[in-house]
Every structure is written in structure tokens, then in C-alpha cells.
Design an enzyme around this catalytic site. Structure first.
Site: not given
Ligand code: PEP
Length: 254
Positions: A237-238, A102, A178, A216, A172, A9-11, A100
Site C-alpha cells: 500500500g503506502g 477495507e 497501514g 506494511s 493480508e 494498491n494505491w487505495k 481487500h
């Protein structure tokens, strides 16, 4: 060896140019037999760019699946700023992330709205990646499993048993996203095991349900997490923003 789902997931990261560079590196890295030999049957890779980078991703994707991070449930009309399922399908998207944390927290998406999105995505023949999970406060007050029950039963409320089986679930924990602080493999396994039982009661059985862990995930904690029996893969993510660190997650597992 069980099949592993490696989803990124690149956000709100990665311009079109950066996306092109990512896939140039990705296709070189996928020449490596230790990855390409598994791709398809034992490994499924998907990347979820921002809407504006989806076309660039499609152009370079090779055998990688490209999906979207969100979608609206109506097909067209006066919904300024939203993107519809036919628009994503036209670009070649087959997968969409729904719910998600967010989207739930920053954009206040309710379980009711997410249920409508899930129904619309499944009706259109796409695969939703449905996220759920507890906040730190909820975990510390012993509410984790109640949160799962609420998010899953309400989110899946408009679906048949067969439709529920077509979903890829992503557990999640919000406190692990993150933050660099992953759930331990035992915490993640307990959560995925409990949710698998819960989802299996709403569908036709536990075996066919796919549950990813997200929060993470990095190459150095991937092996422990992905080796857990109730974890089918990772939503990253990251560490998915660079082709090397993304694929290193799978290399650490095998
Ligand atoms: C995510 O965005 O879904 C996620 C899990 O992020 P990170 O891997 O950076 O914690």
C-alpha cells in the site's frame, strides 16, 4: 531465483496528474538494468489505481500491469456507483483486487458477494487478486486459521479447481495494513504455508498457487519477507505511492 510479484494498491490516493508523474519516474527507474533485466520472467509489477486514474496509468504504464481495486459482478444495469468488468476490460485492465480488508470491513462485503465477484472476474478472463486475513482480535484469540478456512472456502465456493489456480492470493493480516507493523517473516510464512495447503486441497496442487504477503511491506523488511519459501511476492500500500520506494522493495530482495 523465484519469480517475484510486486503489486501496488494505491487505495483512494493519486490524482490523474500524480499518476502521470508516478509513471514518468517509473519509466526512468525501469531503465535501471537491476530492475529491467528481471522484469517479465523474474519480476512482475502491477499497480492498482483508483478508477479515475486508470486511463492515465494505462497511458504511461510501459511493461507495468494496471489493474482495478474493485469491481461489481453484474455486467450492467441499475447499480448506482458501481463499475463493471466490461468497463474495466475496455480500459485495458487485466487484474482486479477482490476482498481487500477495507472492502470487507468498511463496505461490509460478505464472503458470498466476494464469491460472486471472483466467479464473474474469472469468467471474463481477468485475474483476481483475492485478499484474505485475520484481525488482531482474531489472531489473539487463536482464530487465525479458522478465519482463513472460512474466507477461502466460502470465497472460492463457486469456482472449479482450474479457476482457483488462476487466482493470485494475497494474505493480508488486517493488523499489519497501514500500521507500520508488519508481520514477522515467520508469522507471514506460517500463514502462507497453511493457506497454500488449504488452497491446494481445493485445487489441483500447491506448486502453481501464487500467494503474496501484504501489510506494511517496506524496502527495509522486504528481503526477509520475500525470501520465505511460501511467499511469492508483496501487495504494497503506502510504499507503492512513490516509484522509488516501490522499486526499492525489489532491489532490497535481489
Ligand atoms: C494494502 O493496502 O493492501 C497494504 C498492504 O497497505 P500497507 O502496505 O500500507 O500496509
Amino acid at each position: 531465483m523465484k519469480k517475484i510479484y510486486l503489486y501496488g494498491n494505491w487505495k483512494m490516493n493519486m490524482t490523474c496528474g500524480e499518476t502521470k508523474d508516478f509513471f514518468a519516474k517509473m519509466s526512468r527507474a525501469l531503465e535501471d538494468e537491476s530492475i529491467s533485466g528481471h522484469l517479465g520472467t523474474e519480476l512482475e509489477i502491477a499497480v492498482f489505481p483508483a478508477y479515475t486514474s486508470i486511463a492515465s496509468a494505462m497511458a504511461g504504464k510501459g511493461r507495468v500491469i494496471v489493474g482495478a481495486q474493485n469491481v461489481y459482478f453484474e455486467h450492467k444495469g441499475a447499480f448506482t456507483g458501481e463499475v463493471s468488468i466490461p468497463m474495466l476490460s475496455e480500459l485495458g485492465c487485466t487484474h482486479v483486487i477482490i476482498g481487500h480488508s477495507e472492502r470487507r470491513q468498511i463496505f461490509k462485503e460478505s464472503n458470498e458477494l466476494l464469491a460472486s465477484k471472483l466467479k464473474a472476474v474469472l469468467d471474463a478472463g481477468l485475474t483476481p487478486v483475492f485478499c484474505y486475513g485475520e484481525t488482531l482480535e482474531e489472531r489473539e484469540s487463536g482464530e487465525t486459521f479458522n478465519v482463513f478456512r472460512e474466507q477461502l472456502t466460502q470465497g472460492l465456493s463457486k469456482l472449479s479447481k482450474d479457476e482457483i489456480e488462476r487466482i493470485i492470493f494475497a494474505y493480508e493480516p488486517v493488523w499489519a495494513i497501514g500500521t507500520g507493523k508488519s508481520a514477522t517473516s515467520e508469522e507471514a510464512e506460517d500463514a502462507c504455508k497453511y493457506s497454500r495447503e488449504l488452497i491446494s486441497k481445493l485445487s489441483n496442487g500447491a506448486e502453481r498457487i501464487v500467494i503474496l504477503y501484504g501489510g506494511s511491506v517496506k524496502p527495509d523488511n522486504a528481503k526477509e519477507l520475500l525470501s520465505m519459501p511460501d511467499i511469492n511476492g508483496a501487495l504494497v500500500g503506502g510504499a507503492s505511492l512513490k516509484a522509488e520506494s516501490f522499486l526499492d522493495i525489489y532491489k532490497a530482495y535481489v
